[in-house]
Design an enzyme around this catalytic site. Structure first.
Site, PDB file in Angstrom:
ATOM      1  N   ARG A  61       0.873  -1.425   0.237  1.00 25.08           N
ATOM      2  CA  ARG A  61       0.091   0.246  -0.009  1.00 25.08           C
ATOM      3  C   ARG A  61       1.287   1.420   0.226  1.00 25.08           C
ATOM      4  NH1 ARG A  61      -1.149   1.450   4.539  1.00 25.08           N
ATOM      5  NH2 ARG A  61      -2.187   0.051   5.400  1.00 25.08           N
ATOM      6  N   LYS A  90      -8.634   7.859 -19.756  1.00 24.77           N
ATOM      7  CA  LYS A  90      -8.609   8.655 -20.153  1.00 24.77           C
ATOM      8  C   LYS A  90      -7.629   8.685 -21.799  1.00 24.77           C
ATOM      9  CE  LYS A  90     -12.534   9.292 -18.293  1.00 24.77           C
ATOM     10  NZ  LYS A  90     -13.004  10.245 -17.568  1.00 24.77           N
ATOM     11  N   TYR A 118     -17.213  18.632 -14.524  1.00 24.24           N
ATOM     12  CA  TYR A 118     -17.294  16.867 -15.048  1.00 24.24           C
ATOM     13  C   TYR A 118     -18.265  16.466 -13.878  1.00 24.24           C
ATOM     14  CZ  TYR A 118     -16.580  12.041 -14.741  1.00 24.24           C
ATOM     15  OH  TYR A 118     -16.504  10.626 -14.661  1.00 24.24           O
ATOM     16  N   ASP A 141      -7.765  20.125 -13.346  1.00 22.42           N
ATOM     17  CA  ASP A 141      -8.432  18.353 -13.476  1.00 22.42           C
ATOM     18  C   ASP A 141      -7.594  18.730 -15.119  1.00 22.42           C
ATOM     19  OD1 ASP A 141      -9.714  16.466 -14.529  1.00 22.42           O
ATOM     20  OD2 ASP A 141     -11.066  16.325 -13.516  1.00 22.42           O
TER      21      ASP A 141
HETATM   22  C1  PLP Z   1     -13.167  10.357 -16.576  1.00 18.30           C
HETATM   23  C2  PLP Z   1     -13.294  11.469 -15.407  1.00 18.30           C
HETATM   24  C3  PLP Z   1     -13.123  11.893 -13.799  1.00 18.30           C
HETATM   25  C4  PLP Z   1     -12.765  11.305 -13.400  1.00 18.30           C
HETATM   26  O1  PLP Z   1     -12.023   9.915 -12.963  1.00 18.30           O
HETATM   27  P1  PLP Z   1     -11.996   8.284 -13.033  1.00 18.30           P
HETATM   28  O2  PLP Z   1     -10.865   7.227 -13.496  1.00 18.30           O
HETATM   29  O3  PLP Z   1     -13.081   7.697 -14.029  1.00 18.30           O
HETATM   30  O4  PLP Z   1     -12.304   8.029 -11.616  1.00 18.30           O
HETATM   31  C5  PLP Z   1     -12.459  12.728 -13.987  1.00 18.30           C
HETATM   32  N1  PLP Z   1     -12.025  14.266 -13.994  1.00 18.30           N
HETATM   33  C6  PLP Z   1     -12.846  13.997 -15.673  1.00 18.30           C
HETATM   34  C7  PLP Z   1     -12.641  15.722 -16.589  1.00 18.30           C
HETATM   35  C8  PLP Z   1     -12.962  12.716 -16.434  1.00 18.30           C
HETATM   36  O5  PLP Z   1     -12.841  13.318 -17.331  1.00 18.30           O
END
Ligand code: PLP
Length: 381
Positions: free
Chosen positions: A46, A195, A98, A170
């Site tokens: 961890r 992504k 988001y 983000d």
């Molecule tokens: C998908 C996404 C998230 C969340 O990420 P996960 O890996 O699905 O938890 C946060 N911000 C944006 C802009 C996203 O597209």
């Protein structure tokens, strides 16, 4: 080291015990110690795992940071940032955030006493107006989903510095290939590596990147104390994805520019949201803070109806109807019934998120085939 070289080499050394070129998947929960406390830097998985450490070094290099901290998902990474705050601390974020980030702030952390507020962050003045002595975090997302609005990272970070407020960007939609928020003054960069960073739609993963040792120590502490760590196999897959990040995103951006132009000229399309167009209100800022305009495009239909949007979605063959984005394959989505279904219609309409808005995540297929696929689907309405 330039970006394309970093993707392949930063943090990566041949395995010292075998010479393996690829970072091994260290599928272990613990590590032998010669005696209590006498170990090779790894005690319990961890806290540290060599596959994760290699990935963290690589991610830190990609965002020009000093430390990266990896998590089991993008939202788990966000959760660690929320835990830097205390009851009555205020967060300011954008009003087309988001959906998952909005849900975490409002439904998980508001009951714990955090106070999120949402404004149109593409207007920095409206952010400064609502700052109080309790404001402790500015949460920036750019480009936004699904309207592709652009927030001026440098301007918002300057405002934050003036008021001694932490900033987190983000950077999921842009990827580190297109935009590096730490260079623009941000304190923390977040990615849903699910992504573009992973890029192959085969793993859920998240990370934070920082350049301040004290902040890094706090986040490492939360990562270990709360435990939302990714497994070594997931870290391996993300490392593998990153090796082609630059060429994937470059090609996806090229395709997106061509698809956006095609849609703009199409008689059945009323508007196209794409920051690469000079007419986009955030075009100049995007041009200044990004290396290209990204591979997300959304568009609206002249015959503004839920049914017609559904017709387009069910008649594409290469564009798969699915949530998520940033993979090598193109995806198509209907925000009103999918990603943004939980937002009341009146709220959606305020930001232009109509029943007929369609979102595309453009992949790296041949662009002629992508256009043919959209052309045929649009013929159905
Ligand atoms: C998908 C996404 C998230 C969340 O990420 P996960 O890996 O699905 O938890 C946060 N911000 C944006 C802009 C996203 O597209």
């Amino acid at each position: 080291m330039k970006f394309a070289t970093k993707t392949i080499h930063a943090g990566i050394e041949p395995d010292p015990s075998t010479g393996a070129i690829m970072t091994p998947i260290f599928q272990t929960s613990t590590y032998a110690q010669e005696g209590s406390g006498n170990h090779k830097g790894f005690e319990y998985a961890r806290t540290q795992n060599p596959t994760r450490s290699a990935l963290e070094k690589n991610l830190a290099a990609l965002e020009n940071g000093t430390d990266a901290i990896c998590f089991g998902s993008g939202l788990a990474a966000m959760d660690a940032v929320m835990k830097l705050l205390k009851p009555n601390d205020e967060i300011i974020s954008t009003n087309d955030l988001y959906g998952g980030s909005y849900r975490q702030m409002v439904r998980v952390y508001e009951p714990f006493g955090l106070k999120p507020k949402f404004v149109d962050m593409s207007d920095p003045k409206s952010v400064e107006k609502i700052i109080t002595k309790n404001t402790k975090l500015l949460w920036i997302e750019t480009p936004t989903n699904p309207m592709l609005n652009i927030v001026d990272i440098e301007k918002i970070c300057k405002i934050a510095k003036k008021h001694n407020i932490l900033t987190c960007v983000d950077n999921t939609f842009a990827s580190p290939y297109l935009q590096n928020p730490l260079d623009l003054g941000a304190d923390i960069v977040l990615h849903s590596a699910t992504k573009y960073i992973g890029g192959h739609s085969d793993v859920v993963h998240g990370c934070l990147i920082v350049k301040d040792a004290e902040l890094a120590a706090k986040l490492h502490f939360i990562q270990n104390a709360c435990g939302a760590v990714p497994g070594p196999m997931d870290c391996f897959l993300i490392l593998r994805g990153i090796k082609t990040l630059h060429i994937r995103v470059q090609r996806a951006c090229e395709n997106a520019a061509i698809v956006a132009k095609f849609l703009k000229k199409h008689p059945k399309v009323s508007s196209v949201n794409y920051p690469g167009f000079k007419s986009h209100p955030g075009h100049k800022i995007a041009k200044a803070q990004m290396r290209d305009f990204g591979a997300m495009v959304s568009f609206d239909l002249k015959s503004d109806s839920f049914e017609n949007a559904q017709k387009v979605l069910s008649n594409t063959h290469l564009f798969t109807c699915a949530e998520s984005l940033g993979g090598v394959e193109s995806l198509i989505g209907h925000p009103a019934s999918m990603t943004h279904a939980s937002i009341p219609k009146e709220e959606r309409m305020k930001v232009g998120l109509t029943d007929s808005l369609i979102r595309l995540s453009i992949g790296i297929e041949d662009v002629d085939d992508l256009i043919e696929d959209l052309e045929k689907a649009l013929e159905q309405i």
